[in-house]
Write a protein that holds these residues in place. Structure first.
Motif, PDB file in Angstrom:
ATOM      1  N   ASP A 237     -42.286  -8.182  -4.854  1.00  0.00           N
ATOM      2  CA  ASP A 237     -43.288  -8.577  -4.432  1.00  0.00           C
ATOM      3  C   ASP A 237     -42.766  -9.625  -2.500  1.00  0.00           C
ATOM      4  O   ASP A 237     -43.311  -9.369  -1.963  1.00  0.00           O
ATOM      5  CB  ASP A 237     -43.485 -10.156  -5.051  1.00  0.00           C
ATOM      6  N   THR A 238     -41.676  -9.851  -2.240  1.00  0.00           N
ATOM      7  CA  THR A 238     -41.409  -9.915  -0.921  1.00  0.00           C
ATOM      8  C   THR A 238     -42.044  -9.113  -0.545  1.00  0.00           C
ATOM      9  O   THR A 238     -42.646  -9.484   1.380  1.00  0.00           O
ATOM     10  CB  THR A 238     -39.766 -10.567  -1.242  1.00  0.00           C
TER      11      THR A 238
ATOM     12  N   GLU B 197     -30.346  -9.522   1.924  1.00  0.00           N
ATOM     13  CA  GLU B 197     -30.522  -7.627   2.576  1.00  0.00           C
ATOM     14  C   GLU B 197     -30.698  -6.638   2.022  1.00  0.00           C
ATOM     15  O   GLU B 197     -31.522  -5.736   2.250  1.00  0.00           O
ATOM     16  CB  GLU B 197     -29.083  -7.797   3.163  1.00  0.00           C
ATOM     17  N   ALA B 198     -30.975  -7.089  -0.330  1.00  0.00           N
ATOM     18  CA  ALA B 198     -31.436  -6.123  -0.440  1.00  0.00           C
ATOM     19  C   ALA B 198     -32.850  -5.797  -0.450  1.00  0.00           C
ATOM     20  O   ALA B 198     -33.471  -5.102  -0.262  1.00  0.00           O
ATOM     21  CB  ALA B 198     -30.903  -5.799  -1.776  1.00  0.00           C
ATOM     22  N   ASP B 199     -33.536  -6.741   0.127  1.00  0.00           N
ATOM     23  CA  ASP B 199     -34.713  -6.358   0.304  1.00  0.00           C
ATOM     24  C   ASP B 199     -35.387  -6.229   2.120  1.00  0.00           C
ATOM     25  O   ASP B 199     -36.064  -5.446   2.565  1.00  0.00           O
ATOM     26  CB  ASP B 199     -35.462  -8.055   0.058  1.00  0.00           C
ATOM     27  N   LEU B 200     -34.350  -6.532   2.949  1.00  0.00           N
ATOM     28  CA  LEU B 200     -34.452  -6.228   4.382  1.00  0.00           C
ATOM     29  C   LEU B 200     -34.061  -4.646   4.550  1.00  0.00           C
ATOM     30  O   LEU B 200     -34.363  -4.164   4.987  1.00  0.00           O
ATOM     31  CB  LEU B 200     -33.454  -7.053   5.305  1.00  0.00           C
ATOM     32  N   ALA B 201     -33.529  -3.817   3.376  1.00  0.00           N
ATOM     33  CA  ALA B 201     -33.290  -2.666   3.132  1.00  0.00           C
ATOM     34  C   ALA B 201     -34.014  -2.323   2.986  1.00  0.00           C
ATOM     35  O   ALA B 201     -34.668  -1.075   3.206  1.00  0.00           O
ATOM     36  CB  ALA B 201     -32.410  -2.565   1.977  1.00  0.00           C
ATOM     37  N   GLN B 202     -35.488  -2.738   2.660  1.00  0.00           N
ATOM     38  CA  GLN B 202     -36.876  -1.956   2.124  1.00  0.00           C
ATOM     39  C   GLN B 202     -37.900  -2.663   3.033  1.00  0.00           C
ATOM     40  O   GLN B 202     -39.194  -2.215   3.174  1.00  0.00           O
ATOM     41  CB  GLN B 202     -37.168  -2.791   0.838  1.00  0.00           C
TER      42      GLN B 202
ATOM     43  N   ILE C  21     -44.010 -21.788   5.575  1.00  0.00           N
ATOM     44  CA  ILE C  21     -44.658 -20.601   4.743  1.00  0.00           C
ATOM     45  C   ILE C  21     -43.191 -20.813   3.346  1.00  0.00           C
ATOM     46  O   ILE C  21     -42.745 -19.993   3.749  1.00  0.00           O
ATOM     47  CB  ILE C  21     -45.079 -19.074   3.751  1.00  0.00           C
ATOM     48  N   TYR C  22     -43.042 -21.276   2.428  1.00  0.00           N
ATOM     49  CA  TYR C  22     -41.829 -21.560   1.604  1.00  0.00           C
ATOM     50  C   TYR C  22     -42.069 -21.258   0.305  1.00  0.00           C
ATOM     51  O   TYR C  22     -42.807 -20.987  -0.246  1.00  0.00           O
ATOM     52  CB  TYR C  22     -41.302 -23.609   1.035  1.00  0.00           C
ATOM     53  N   SER C  23     -41.289 -19.272   0.598  1.00  0.00           N
ATOM     54  CA  SER C  23     -41.098 -18.288  -0.305  1.00  0.00           C
ATOM     55  C   SER C  23     -40.210 -18.536  -1.574  1.00  0.00           C
ATOM     56  O   SER C  23     -39.561 -18.735  -1.645  1.00  0.00           O
ATOM     57  CB  SER C  23     -41.446 -17.186  -0.247  1.00  0.00           C
ATOM     58  N   THR C  24     -41.268 -18.821  -2.785  1.00  0.00           N
ATOM     59  CA  THR C  24     -40.346 -18.469  -4.331  1.00  0.00           C
ATOM     60  C   THR C  24     -40.523 -17.322  -4.987  1.00  0.00           C
ATOM     61  O   THR C  24     -40.554 -16.612  -6.477  1.00  0.00           O
ATOM     62  CB  THR C  24     -40.571 -19.733  -5.356  1.00  0.00           C
ATOM     63  N   VAL C  25     -41.331 -15.829  -4.055  1.00  0.00           N
ATOM     64  CA  VAL C  25     -41.687 -15.144  -4.517  1.00  0.00           C
ATOM     65  C   VAL C  25     -40.324 -14.030  -4.014  1.00  0.00           C
ATOM     66  O   VAL C  25     -39.875 -14.539  -3.790  1.00  0.00           O
ATOM     67  CB  VAL C  25     -43.004 -14.118  -3.328  1.00  0.00           C
TER      68      VAL C  25
ATOM     69  N   ASN D 231     -44.139 -16.581  -7.721  1.00  0.00           N
ATOM     70  CA  ASN D 231     -43.946 -16.299  -8.507  1.00  0.00           C
ATOM     71  C   ASN D 231     -43.851 -16.325  -9.888  1.00  0.00           C
ATOM     72  O   ASN D 231     -43.295 -17.546  -9.634  1.00  0.00           O
ATOM     73  CB  ASN D 231     -42.627 -14.563  -8.779  1.00  0.00           C
ATOM     74  N   ASN D 232     -44.893 -16.447 -10.603  1.00  0.00           N
ATOM     75  CA  ASN D 232     -45.075 -17.403 -12.168  1.00  0.00           C
ATOM     76  C   ASN D 232     -44.122 -16.815 -13.006  1.00  0.00           C
ATOM     77  O   ASN D 232     -44.737 -17.094 -13.933  1.00  0.00           O
ATOM     78  CB  ASN D 232     -47.018 -17.448 -12.405  1.00  0.00           C
ATOM     79  N   TYR D 233     -43.323 -18.430 -12.615  1.00  0.00           N
ATOM     80  CA  TYR D 233     -42.445 -18.706 -13.255  1.00  0.00           C
ATOM     81  C   TYR D 233     -41.586 -19.245 -13.010  1.00  0.00           C
ATOM     82  O   TYR D 233     -41.739 -20.078 -12.556  1.00  0.00           O
ATOM     83  CB  TYR D 233     -41.169 -17.521 -14.169  1.00  0.00           C
ATOM     84  N   VAL D 234     -39.788 -19.469 -14.225  1.00  0.00           N
ATOM     85  CA  VAL D 234     -39.723 -21.028 -13.889  1.00  0.00           C
ATOM     86  C   VAL D 234     -38.986 -21.453 -12.866  1.00  0.00           C
ATOM     87  O   VAL D 234     -38.907 -22.069 -12.148  1.00  0.00           O
ATOM     88  CB  VAL D 234     -39.052 -21.310 -15.207  1.00  0.00           C
ATOM     89  N   PHE D 235     -37.787 -19.737 -12.238  1.00  0.00           N
ATOM     90  CA  PHE D 235     -37.489 -20.492 -11.090  1.00  0.00           C
ATOM     91  C   PHE D 235     -38.413 -21.225  -9.504  1.00  0.00           C
ATOM     92  O   PHE D 235     -38.344 -22.251  -9.246  1.00  0.00           O
ATOM     93  CB  PHE D 235     -36.726 -19.588 -10.365  1.00  0.00           C
ATOM     94  N   ALA D 236     -39.434 -20.368  -9.655  1.00  0.00           N
ATOM     95  CA  ALA D 236     -40.721 -21.016  -8.317  1.00  0.00           C
ATOM     96  C   ALA D 236     -40.930 -22.154  -9.178  1.00  0.00           C
ATOM     97  O   ALA D 236     -41.100 -22.764  -7.702  1.00  0.00           O
ATOM     98  CB  ALA D 236     -41.429 -19.653  -8.827  1.00  0.00           C
ATOM     99  N   HIS D 237     -41.606 -22.565 -10.694  1.00  0.00           N
ATOM    100  CA  HIS D 237     -42.046 -23.532 -10.353  1.00  0.00           C
ATOM    101  C   HIS D 237     -40.785 -25.002 -10.052  1.00  0.00           C
ATOM    102  O   HIS D 237     -40.909 -26.046  -9.402  1.00  0.00           O
ATOM    103  CB  HIS D 237     -41.898 -23.811 -11.773  1.00  0.00           C
TER     104      HIS D 237
END
Length: 383
Positions: free
Chosen positions: A212-213, A239-244, A204-208, A151-157
């Motif tokens: 959006d994950t 795990e919050a993502d896995l639950a979805q 694929i290294y994801s900072t999404v 995603n286009n924000y500070v952590f990802a960059h």
């Protein structure tokens, strides 16, 4: 001398977690873990008989919403200790508030490092406690060609900058780097997948992050690259993502974190049991929630040891506090305000849960400025 408790009969503490943000699901888990820890602290007598009283306000999705909530908690509710924020842009929005009001923020989320505030205690992983371990694992076991998507924000960059440096130390190659806005249309993810199919990276290294994950996993699942063995690796997937989603989308994904919900030790089992008992069996248990939990206990220990409940006295005692956290014993590094943590690598199994496949045998000292992050011969000889 600024005091961290503004009330004689109770100690108001603020919670800064949003139910409307990109990462609201994991923030909910962090808020619940904070409340569980407050209950435990109060059950043990509070701070010398004074109970912690949680204060929280509705917070919208924008960084300014967190800033506004922090201002109101400090100015209208007498709060000088705050627990929370999740994404880096919300943390950065709140820091000027706590700094100007002589307050203290406990931040329970992994982040990109390269930051210090006298008024912030960082209990999530710094880059040398997750990026280094994840890069080493990927280079040893999956390959040298990596595709960045975030995603286009500070952590990802910033996280990608660090991961690029680590891969290039080992003669790896970043084949492409793509940033998408939050809530990008499905067509944007399809375009990225087409690019991946053309370039055929090993990883694929994801900072999404957040919702959006799931959309990234849904787009990647039917690709030829996945069928041929390419993997998605992330610091933020939890795990919050896995639950979805189900294992059809998630199996094989890799993540780095100090704690996973499958970890079996007495403290971890007690944390899980406490969360389920207090909030029900469906509450997602994440590494961010684990940090949110133990940071309250570290604060309580420091406050009990401080002779005066001032900012400086409590902060000084934080460097002496230790807690048997679900991941293992943790403590604050007084010089950096970051936490000694236990790095682990998890792989999503067919049961849609993280299986720990690699872990450190001792807690790792935080190096938020990556002073010592070279792989050296330890990695190069294994690639």
């Amino acid at each position: 001398m600024p005091l961290l408790n503004t009330s004689k009969d109770s100690w108001p503490v603020g919670l800064l977690f949003s139910g409307e943000s990109q990462t609201s699901t994991v923030e909910h888990s962090q808020a619940c873990a904070t409340l569980l820890a407050i209950d435990e602290v109060n059950g043990a007598g509070g701070i010398d008989g004074v109970p912690l009283v949680p204060r929280h306000l509705p917070i919208g999705p924008r960084p300014d919403d967190y800033r506004s909530a922090a201002e109101r908690l400090c100015d209208d509710h007498g709060v000088r200790v705050l627990f929370g924020t999740h994404m880096s842009n919300s943390r950065k929005a709140v820091l000027p508030v706590v700094e100007s009001r002589e307050a203290l923020l406990f931040y329970p989320t992994l982040y990109e490092g390269f930051e210090f505030s006298h008024h912030c205690v960082y209990t999530g992983a710094a880059p040398n406690q997750n990026s280094v371990q994840l890069a080493r694992h990927l280079l040893r076991h999956h390959g040298k060609r990596v595709f960045f998507i975030g995603n286009n924000y500070v952590f990802a960059h910033e996280s990608n900058r660090i991961m690029r440096d680590l891969f290039e130390q080992a003669q790896g190659q970043v084949v492409d780097e793509v940033y998408l806005p939050f809530h990008a249309p499905d067509e944007a993810f399809a375009t990225v997948m087409a690019r991946i199919e053309t370039l055929r990276p090993d990883v694929i290294y994801s900072t999404v992050v957040g919702s959006d994950t799931i959309r990234l996993q849904r787009a990647f699942a039917p690709t030829r690259s996945r069928a041929d063995g390419a993997v998605i690796a992330s610091l933020a997937m939890n795990e919050a993502d896995l639950a979805q989603m189900n294992a059809d989308l998630s199996e094989g994904c890799l993540a780095a974190a100090p704690w996973f919900a499958t970890l079996q030790n007495p403290a971890s089992q007690a944390f899980r049991a406490g969360m389920h008992r207090r909030f029900g069996p469906d509450i997602p248990l994440t590494s961010g929630a684990e940090a949110a939990y133990f940071q309250v206990h570290l604060f309580a220990q420091a406050a009990r040891q401080a002779r005066i409940l001032s900012f400086d006295a409590v902060l000084a005692q934080l460097g002496q506090a230790r807690f048997a956290a679900p991941e293992g014993d943790v403590w604050i590094d007084a010089a950096t305000h970051h936490t000694w943590l236990w790095p682990r690598i998890g792989r999503v199994s067919a049961a849609n849960a993280f299986e720990v496949i690699e872990e450190e045998t001792a807690p790792v000292k935080p190096e938020p400025y990556m002073v010592k992050h070279s792989f050296g011969n330890d990695l190069i000889s294994h690639v």
